[in-house]
Write an enzyme that holds these catalytic residues in place. Structure first.
Site, PDB file in Angstrom:
ATOM      1  N   ASN A 129      20.286 -10.312  24.918  1.00 54.95           N
ATOM      2  CA  ASN A 129      21.263 -11.404  24.869  1.00 54.95           C
ATOM      3  C   ASN A 129      22.482 -10.886  24.114  1.00 54.95           C
ATOM      4  O   ASN A 129      22.565 -10.988  22.886  1.00 54.95           O
ATOM      5  CB  ASN A 129      20.659 -12.624  24.181  1.00 54.95           C
ATOM      6  CG  ASN A 129      21.543 -13.849  24.284  1.00 54.95           C
ATOM      7  OD1 ASN A 129      22.733 -13.760  24.580  1.00 54.95           O
ATOM      8  ND2 ASN A 129      20.961 -15.021  24.031  1.00 54.95           N
ATOM      9  N   HIS A 137      15.381 -19.609  15.870  1.00 56.40           N
ATOM     10  CA  HIS A 137      14.510 -19.729  17.035  1.00 56.40           C
ATOM     11  C   HIS A 137      13.367 -20.711  16.769  1.00 56.40           C
ATOM     12  O   HIS A 137      13.048 -21.557  17.619  1.00 56.40           O
ATOM     13  CB  HIS A 137      13.941 -18.365  17.416  1.00 56.40           C
ATOM     14  CG  HIS A 137      14.869 -17.518  18.227  1.00 56.40           C
ATOM     15  ND1 HIS A 137      15.922 -16.831  17.664  1.00 56.40           N
ATOM     16  CD2 HIS A 137      14.912 -17.241  19.556  1.00 56.40           C
ATOM     17  CE1 HIS A 137      16.566 -16.166  18.604  1.00 56.40           C
ATOM     18  NE2 HIS A 137      15.978 -16.401  19.768  1.00 56.40           N
ATOM     19  N   SER A 188      17.727 -15.105  12.497  1.00 57.91           N
ATOM     20  CA  SER A 188      17.472 -15.331  13.923  1.00 57.91           C
ATOM     21  C   SER A 188      16.096 -15.944  14.147  1.00 57.91           C
ATOM     22  O   SER A 188      15.946 -16.856  14.981  1.00 57.91           O
ATOM     23  CB  SER A 188      17.596 -14.010  14.684  1.00 57.91           C
ATOM     24  OG  SER A 188      17.376 -14.192  16.057  1.00 57.91           O
ATOM     25  N   HIS A 217      17.583  -2.556  47.959  1.00 58.74           N
ATOM     26  CA  HIS A 217      16.248  -2.443  47.370  1.00 58.74           C
ATOM     27  C   HIS A 217      16.071  -3.455  46.238  1.00 58.74           C
ATOM     28  O   HIS A 217      15.010  -4.080  46.111  1.00 58.74           O
ATOM     29  CB  HIS A 217      16.028  -1.027  46.846  1.00 58.74           C
ATOM     30  CG  HIS A 217      16.217   0.032  47.884  1.00 58.74           C
ATOM     31  ND1 HIS A 217      15.339   0.213  48.928  1.00 58.74           N
ATOM     32  CD2 HIS A 217      17.194   0.973  48.057  1.00 58.74           C
ATOM     33  CE1 HIS A 217      15.751   1.209  49.700  1.00 58.74           C
ATOM     34  NE2 HIS A 217      16.882   1.687  49.183  1.00 58.74           N
ATOM     35  N   ARG A 225      19.305  -5.444  21.301  1.00 57.22           N
ATOM     36  CA  ARG A 225      20.754  -5.336  21.506  1.00 57.22           C
ATOM     37  C   ARG A 225      21.189  -5.760  22.903  1.00 57.22           C
ATOM     38  O   ARG A 225      22.318  -6.228  23.084  1.00 57.22           O
ATOM     39  CB  ARG A 225      21.220  -3.896  21.253  1.00 57.22           C
ATOM     40  CG  ARG A 225      21.247  -3.477  19.808  1.00 57.22           C
ATOM     41  CD  ARG A 225      22.077  -2.216  19.650  1.00 57.22           C
ATOM     42  NE  ARG A 225      21.569  -1.131  20.462  1.00 57.22           N
ATOM     43  CZ  ARG A 225      20.795  -0.143  19.998  1.00 57.22           C
ATOM     44  NH1 ARG A 225      20.455  -0.130  18.723  1.00 57.22           N
ATOM     45  NH2 ARG A 225      20.382   0.818  20.795  1.00 57.22           N
TER      46      ARG A 225
END
Length: 542
Positions: A398, A437, A433, A114, A395
């Protein structure tokens, strides 16, 4: 008339009885065959159910072992001389990441027919994109054309990217390793251990800033690399910084806590283990990892094919769904109506690009290197699509980067603050972070437009505290996906608009060499329906 007991009547009765017996035997044989087929089907179904249950129980046990059981259980002596058991939470804070042999989630899910059907549906959509591109090119130009000018442009100057990567790799391999080796050989005999550590750290940090900090930025800006080439250099820069920091962070306590015996050399990791770490798909350094016994070359070839498939998939999404929307014929400003429509039109390509990036990098790319290096721990991500909270999504999306941020950011912050200010530790990790980014996107696109930073550092923090692990209802999974849809639509819309604004509305007073090359400036003025090159624009704002 014949009597009842005549031979002919008796014979007919015997024949009839014999035929009834034969039909009864045939019915019994058919029923037995049906019963055997049913038993065989039931046995196969039983085996499949047991395999699925065993896999689920194995995943639950692995999760329980990782989250609740410390790798080396120790009893801590109390002040009164008795022994007390440390709490599981504080014990997990003190222990490092535990590596174990386990497959990726999607590799396990693809064993189910599936789930594999959904994968086939995405392949069918790729074929539709392929056919639609051929059809549009045939209508516009009167012939079948399938050129990938956008890909060739985006991945241009690969020679410059290659030698820049070699410089960064050679530095990361040699300088941090031998600097730490020299520091370790002098640490236990040097009169001032603090002075030696500070001087070594400051000198190494200065060299790191020059080679892994300024050098990649200089290459990206000076050589005016196209977007994909920019991302390769910048992402490799970030990876090398995180890898070298992990090696230093894990090696320094090993040297300090293990003084050598008289006449022996200090214990230090081998260069081969560090070289293996630079290529294996993890950001947490260990001297050894769980390894597989052999390389599955069929898996390698299939994974390489999926990577190229995702690359062409992203190309078709950009060409068919993004470029026609954000490359208007006029330079009229966006109205509120057109802005709202642009955001909603960007939701589909945005979520498709998100899934493609996840599948191409976190699954295919990392599994490719793991298979080639026989790296057995394939838990690069978890079932983030089932998350009912953004806390769990962060969490599980990645795991590779999350582990680095948790152990070297969040956990070290708590260690320095003596396990206080947990909220401040979490916020600091989010801010770092978000900055990284935004730095990657700014350097990759060639302009600073902090959409990612605002979504990550503002809305991400709010969602992390409001939609937390207490939310377990399936409704919150719907809310999580709706937020992802809208967020990806906003990012694709705003970054595409800024990309074309940078190309169509150059800043005044810019230096001549920072503007787009003449060939690209001419192609920006071409009418729609011409060659695909007319759809490609360049942003040289540096």
């Amino acid at each position: 008339m014949r009597s009842v007991g005549s031979p002919s009547v008796v014979t007919r009765r015997n024949v009839k009885a014999h035929s009834n017996q034969i039909s009864g035997v045939n019915d019994n044989s058919v029923q037995e065959e049906d019963l055997k087929l049913w038993q065989k089907h039931a046995q196969e179904l039983k085996v499949k159910v047991l395999e699925q249950v065993q896999d689920q129980l194995s995943d639950l046990l692995d999760k329980a072992l990782i989250e609740n059981v410390p790798p080396f259980y120790q009893k801590q002596p109390a002040a009164n001389g008795t022994t007390t058991h440390p709490s599981s939470r504080s014990q997990r804070m003190d222990d490092g990441k535990v590596f174990m042999a386990r497959p990726s989630v999607l590799d396990e899910l693809f064993e189910i027919s599936h789930i594999r059907t959904i994968y086939h549906m995405f392949i069918a959509v790729l074929l539709i994109f392929f056919l639609s591109t051929l059809t549009v090119d045939y209508i516009d130009q009167g012939r079948l054309v399938l050129e990938f000018d956008l890909l060739f442009y985006a991945f241009g100057n690969l020679g410059t990217v290659t030698w820049a990567w070699i410089v960064m790799f050679a530095y990361t391999l040699l300088v941090p390793y031998y600097a730490m080796r020299l520091w370790g050989s002098l640490y236990h005999t040097f009169p001032s251990k603090l002075g030696l550590s500070l001087s070594t750290g400051l000198l190494l940090s200065a060299v790191q800033i020059c080679v892994l900090g300024q050098f990649p930025v200089h290459v990206v800006v000076q050589y005016q690399l196209p977007p994909a080439s920019r991302f390769i250099v910048i992402l490799e820069q970030i990876r090398f910084v995180m890898k070298s920091y992990s090696f230093i962070r894990e090696t320094a306590p090993l040297v300090m806590n293990n003084p050598p015996k008289e006449g022996e050399n200090p214990r230090f990791p081998t260069l081969s283990s560090y070289l293996y770490f630079l290529f294996c798909p993890t950001l947490i350094y260990r001297e050894s990892y769980p390894r597989n016994s052999h390389i599955r070359w069929n898996y390698v070839f299939v994974t390489v094919g999926m990577i190229f498939g995702c690359l062409f998939y992203g190309y078709f999404v950009l060409v068919r769904l993004c470029v026609p929307v954000f490359r208007p014929e006029t330079n009229q400003p966006f109205t509120k109506r057109s802005m709202v429509l642009a955001v909603f039109n960007s939701i589909l390509p945005g979520i498709m690009l998100l899934l493609l990036c996840f599948f191409a990098f976190l699954h295919c790319w990392l599994n490719l290197f793991a298979e080639l290096l026989q790296f057995a721990d394939r838990m690069f991500y978890k079932d983030w699509w089932n998350s009912t909270s953004f806390t769990n999504y962060y969490r599980t999306w990645n795991v590779v980067v999350h582990d680095w941020l948790f152990y070297y950011g969040y956990r070290d912050f708590l260690w320095l603050s003596k396990r206080k200010f947990r909220t401040a530790a979490m916020l600091s990790v989010f801010i770092v972070s978000a900055i990284v980014h935004e730095y990657a996107l700014s350097m990759g696109f060639g302009f600073f437009y902090p959409v990612m930073f605002c979504l990550f550092a503002v809305f991400g923090v709010v969602f992390n505290f409001t939609l937390n692990d207490k939310r377990q209802s399936p409704v919150f999974n719907v809310i999580m996906w709706a937020c992802l849809f809208v967020g990806q639509g906003v990012q694709v819309c705003l970054y595409c608009q800024e990309w074309y604004a940078q190309a169509r509305c150059p800043r005044t007073g810019m230096r001549e060499h920072t503007q787009a090359p003449p060939r690209w400036r001419n192609e920006l003025t071409q009418k729609p329906g011409q060659h695909l090159k007319s759809q490609i624009t360049v942003s040289w704002s540096w």
